[in-house]
Design an enzyme around this catalytic site. Structure first.
Site, mmCIF file in Angstrom:
data_model
loop_
_atom_site.group_PDB
_atom_site.id
_atom_site.type_symbol
_atom_site.label_atom_id
_atom_site.label_comp_id
_atom_site.label_asym_id
_atom_site.label_seq_id
_atom_site.Cartn_x
_atom_site.Cartn_y
_atom_site.Cartn_z
ATOM 1 N N TYR A 1 0.859 -1.188 0.000
ATOM 2 C CA TYR A 1 0.000 0.000 0.000
ATOM 3 C C TYR A 1 0.892 1.234 0.000
ATOM 4 O O TYR A 1 1.908 1.274 -0.691
ATOM 5 C CB TYR A 1 -0.970 -0.061 1.190
ATOM 6 C CG TYR A 1 -2.134 0.891 1.048
ATOM 7 C CD1 TYR A 1 -2.943 0.873 -0.091
ATOM 8 C CD2 TYR A 1 -2.423 1.813 2.034
ATOM 9 C CE1 TYR A 1 -4.006 1.748 -0.233
ATOM 10 C CE2 TYR A 1 -3.489 2.689 1.913
ATOM 11 C CZ TYR A 1 -4.278 2.659 0.766
ATOM 12 O OH TYR A 1 -5.319 3.528 0.628
ATOM 13 N N LYS B 1 -20.404 -20.351 -8.282
ATOM 14 C CA LYS B 1 -19.763 -20.232 -9.591
ATOM 15 C C LYS B 1 -18.295 -19.857 -9.414
ATOM 16 O O LYS B 1 -17.410 -20.364 -10.113
ATOM 17 C CB LYS B 1 -20.484 -19.166 -10.416
ATOM 18 C CG LYS B 1 -20.182 -19.218 -11.905
ATOM 19 C CD LYS B 1 -20.983 -20.307 -12.586
ATOM 20 C CE LYS B 1 -20.843 -20.223 -14.090
ATOM 21 N NZ LYS B 1 -21.768 -21.123 -14.782
#
Length: 749
Positions: free
Chosen positions: A37, A92
């Site tokens: 970050y 899925k």
């Protein structure tokens, strides 16, 4: 509990749901966080600002698919809305990850207007490498997919339309082949005219069927030109200039029935009215248009039957398609999933069904035989070969059709795919490639065993080696034929060939061990382990594999007696290669030496180091104990300590060795560098030499079962000629793997 209760428990167990986000880079230190970050993250941001394609280099975009739905047409549940559809979309995502190592964000949009739905997805384009549309009602799904394909520059695929089309298309290619009919001549009847049926009919035309031979029926009967504006524009493309009627009328004389409607609407009489050797794809779930047993019993000739169910042969399961289509599309940064890529997928699946089926797949389906024919026209979803068969074919089609933004090296790509399924496959690929570069002759004892015959076929087909099956020639050839293996194996039949010289040689070697000439002749004719050992010792084969149906010690005894250890080696050893996600270790000795002294431990270490290098692994060896560098001093701890000293003083040992040390010291960087910074090992060990057979065998099995390691082996090291002893019950892939190792061993000779 019932299925519903089990499913609820499965989903609610902490943490709820089925997916999570995990990090792929270290986040242990302040520096790690500053790279992940602020402030370090600014550097890749600037690169992408200069060139948007760099998002594929510096972010997960290239392996991230959005599974997007509004929950308006969830299979078996209907319009349940966006929120209720979330478990399906998470599921899925599980399938994408499990079968093709693709990451997923599931996106549930509370939006029924097609235009607004499209605009919402368009705004998310920078996030994803591809979009999988799911469970959207017709005809909105057609509009949404068509617009998104035109308006965004990443692949868009509506699985409900195209998934069933592609998988059933693969099944149709093989069904037509088995029935002896040409695609262009097939008379095809569809029951159902929704999104899936229309997409499937379109796709069959892409495969070579004629649109004028397709009759589509909806709930009102045959879709004819006279019905005109009564049907929507998507149905109208399959309207025929024929008399009206119902489904029974349409099926009379048809070659193929494709059911994408509701259960129980087809009778045995309707099946009986079809043409000879009919093809029936009854894909309504959970209840097909006609039951499997009913359809099979309706006629005397071959009825080739497929359903959407897993408890019958030929399941049309979309998981055979979408993960691997997206894998290939993402890896060439395709702009779309076009018709050429879909056809390539279907053809690859059809071809795979004609190949020998791995043992692991057969076991997963109750050990029932799986062989190309009416009851096996499409691969099984758990077949790991689907990834390697479909993804490269789809990627290649994307390149050839102009949809790809990058090119790729096919051989290198297959190795990348191997790595996605685990480190063991990546490591074996190294050895397989080496073996193929200079194939040798490998004798396979127990040649009448079905697994050995199947392994011989794969070894020869892949160009790994020239296999010689030892056994009854007529039985071997009959078994190969019954398995549908189109190859003529080389066979050495001890009962019919002139192998007197082998008996003489065995007698010469073992005469002073109590073996008479008569007994030697009987062993050569009746024991393929002795026959194969003499064959290799005499140079008529380069390597030997045995042990598939024998206990390890009894299988090892003949090659030790006949071939023996290498000139500079007094002891053989059994080594396992254990692979973890990001680490490989070689474990010795796990099969041969029960209570080794320091000389044996030193020799085992040297031979294991040589083996590691055959896998392109630079060895770092640790001799293990319950003591760290003299912290306990007794006879047991002195053996590995002395072995380590012997190896460090040996000018032929050109890799770092140290010991005695505890197992965690050997493999944990912080312990090795911190407390024991004086160690010869600057990095964690990758060759672990256990102090005795008992600990070695226990250790590798615990690492395999509790540590999640994949184990390859045992690999026999120290023999004068390449010999590997299989474990009873090994699968065909294990035989092929060890044959590859044997070939590489022979290359070193």
């Amino acid at each position: 509990m019932g299925l519903d209760e089990d499913a609820l428990e499965y989903h609610q167990t902490d943490p709820p749901g089925k997916i999570e986000i995990s990090t792929t880079k270290p986040t242990n230190t302040q520096r790690d966080l500053s790279l992940a970050y602020s402030p370090g993250v600014a550097a890749p941001c600037r690169k992408i600002d200069d060139d948007e394609t760099q998002a594929y280099t510096y972010t997960a975009k290239g392996n991230l698919v959005g599974v997007v739905s509004n929950g308006s047409a969830v299979l078996g549940l209907g319009d349940i809305g966006a929120q209720a559809s979330k478990p399906v979309m998470e599921g899925k995502g599980v399938l994408f990850k499990r079968f093709a190592d693709i990451d997923v964000f599931d996106i549930e949009l509370d939006e029924s207007d097609p235009h607004e739905f499209v605009e919402a997805v368009k705004m998310m384009e920078p996030t994803f490498g591809g979009i999988n549309l799911e469970d959207i009602t017709a005809p909105s799904c057609f509009t949404i997919e068509e617009r998104l394909r035109e308006e965004i520059d990443i692949p868009v695929f509506h699985d409900d339309q195209h998934g069933t089309a592609i998988i059933s298309g693969a099944a149709l290619l093989n069904a037509a082949d088995i029935a002896g009919k040409d695609l262009e001549d097939l008379e095809i009847v569809f029951s159902g005219a929704g999104a899936s049926a229309i997409a499937t009919a379109r796709f069959y035309v892409s495969l070579g069927c004629r649109a004028e031979n397709i009759t589509m029926c909806d709930s009102s009967g045959i879709i004819t030109e006279t019905r005109g504006q009564e049907v929507n524009e998507y149905k109208r493309q399959f309207a025929r200039d024929i008399p009206g009627g119902d489904l029974a009328d349409a099926m009379e004389g048809a070659d193929v029935f494709v059911g994408l409607s509701v259960g129980g609407i087809v009778s045995q009489e309707m099946v009986q009215s079809m043409a000879s050797n009919p093809v029936i794809f009854a894909m309504a779930n959970p209840d097909p248009e006609i039951g499997y047993e009913e359809a099979k019993a309706a006629r005397d000739d071959d009825v080739i039957m497929a359903t959407g169910r897993s408890d019958y042969p030929n399941q049309v399961n979309n998981v055979l398609g979408f993960p691997f289509i997206f894998r290939g599309a993402l890896d060439v940064r395709a702009t779309e999933i076009n018709e050429e890529m879909k056809v390539a997928c279907a053809e690859a699946l059809a071809d795979l069904a004609r190949q020998d089926v791995p043992d692991a797949v057969v076991k997963a389906y109750g050990d029932e035989p799986l062989q190309y024919g009416p009851d096996y026209i499409i691969p099984k979803p758990v077949d790991p070969r689907v990834l390697f068969q479909v993804a490269p074919t789809v990627a290649e089609a994307a390149i050839e059709s102009g949809a790809a933004r990058t090119d790729f090296d096919l051989d290198a790509y297959e190795e990348e795919l191997e790595a996605r399924l685990g480190k063991s496959r990546e490591m074996m690929r190294v050895v397989l490639n080496k073996a193929k570069s200079d194939p040798k002759t490998v004798a396979l004892a127990e040649g009448e065993n079905e697994k050995m015959i199947r392994a011989a076929y794969q070894i020869q087909e892949q160009g790994i080696a020239a296999p010689i099956l030892i056994g009854d020639e007529s039985e071997i050839r009959q078994t190969a034929s019954s398995l549908g293996l189109e190859f003529t194996p080389q066979v050495a039949d001890p009962s019919v060939g002139d192998y007197e010289a082998y008996a003489d040689r065995l007698h010469e070697l073992r005469a002073r061990k109590g073996i008479t000439r008569t007994e030697a002749g009987e062993l050569i004719e009746g024991d393929s382990n002795y026959f194969g050992s003499v064959m290799v010792e005499q140079g008529d084969a380069d390597a030997l594999l045995t042990g598939l149906s024998h206990h390890y010690p009894s299988a090892l005894r003949p090659p030790l007696q006949v071939i023996g250890t290498a000139d500079d080696v007094d002891y053989a050893a059994g080594v396992y290669m254990l692979t973890f996600k990001n680490r490989v270790v070689f474990v010795a000795d796990a099969t041969v030496n029960q209570a080794p002294d320091e000389e044996v431990l030193a020799e085992v270490t040297k031979q294991t180091g040589k083996l590691a290098r055959r896998f392109n692994v630079e060895p770092r060896a640790a001799l293990l104990s319950y003591s760290n560098f003299g912290s306990v001093d007794n006879d047991g701890t002195r053996k590995p300590r002395r072995a380590a000293t012997m190896l460090q003083d040996d000018p032929e040992v050109d890799f770092p060795v140290d010991g005695e040390m505890q197992a965690d010291t050997a493999v944990v960087d912080d312990i090795l560098e911190g407390t024991y910074g004086f160690s010869e090992l600057e990095e964690p060990a990758n060759v672990l030499v256990f102090p005795n057979l008992e600990s070695g065998n226990i250790g590798y099995k615990l690492l395999q079962r509790l540590g999640g390691a994949d184990a390859i082996g045992p690999m026999l090291v120290g023999m004068d000629r390449p010999v590997h002893v299989l474990q009873r019950g090994d699968e065909v892939k294990d035989i092929v793997n060890l044959a590859s190792v044997a070939v590489v061993d022979a290359q070193q000779e």
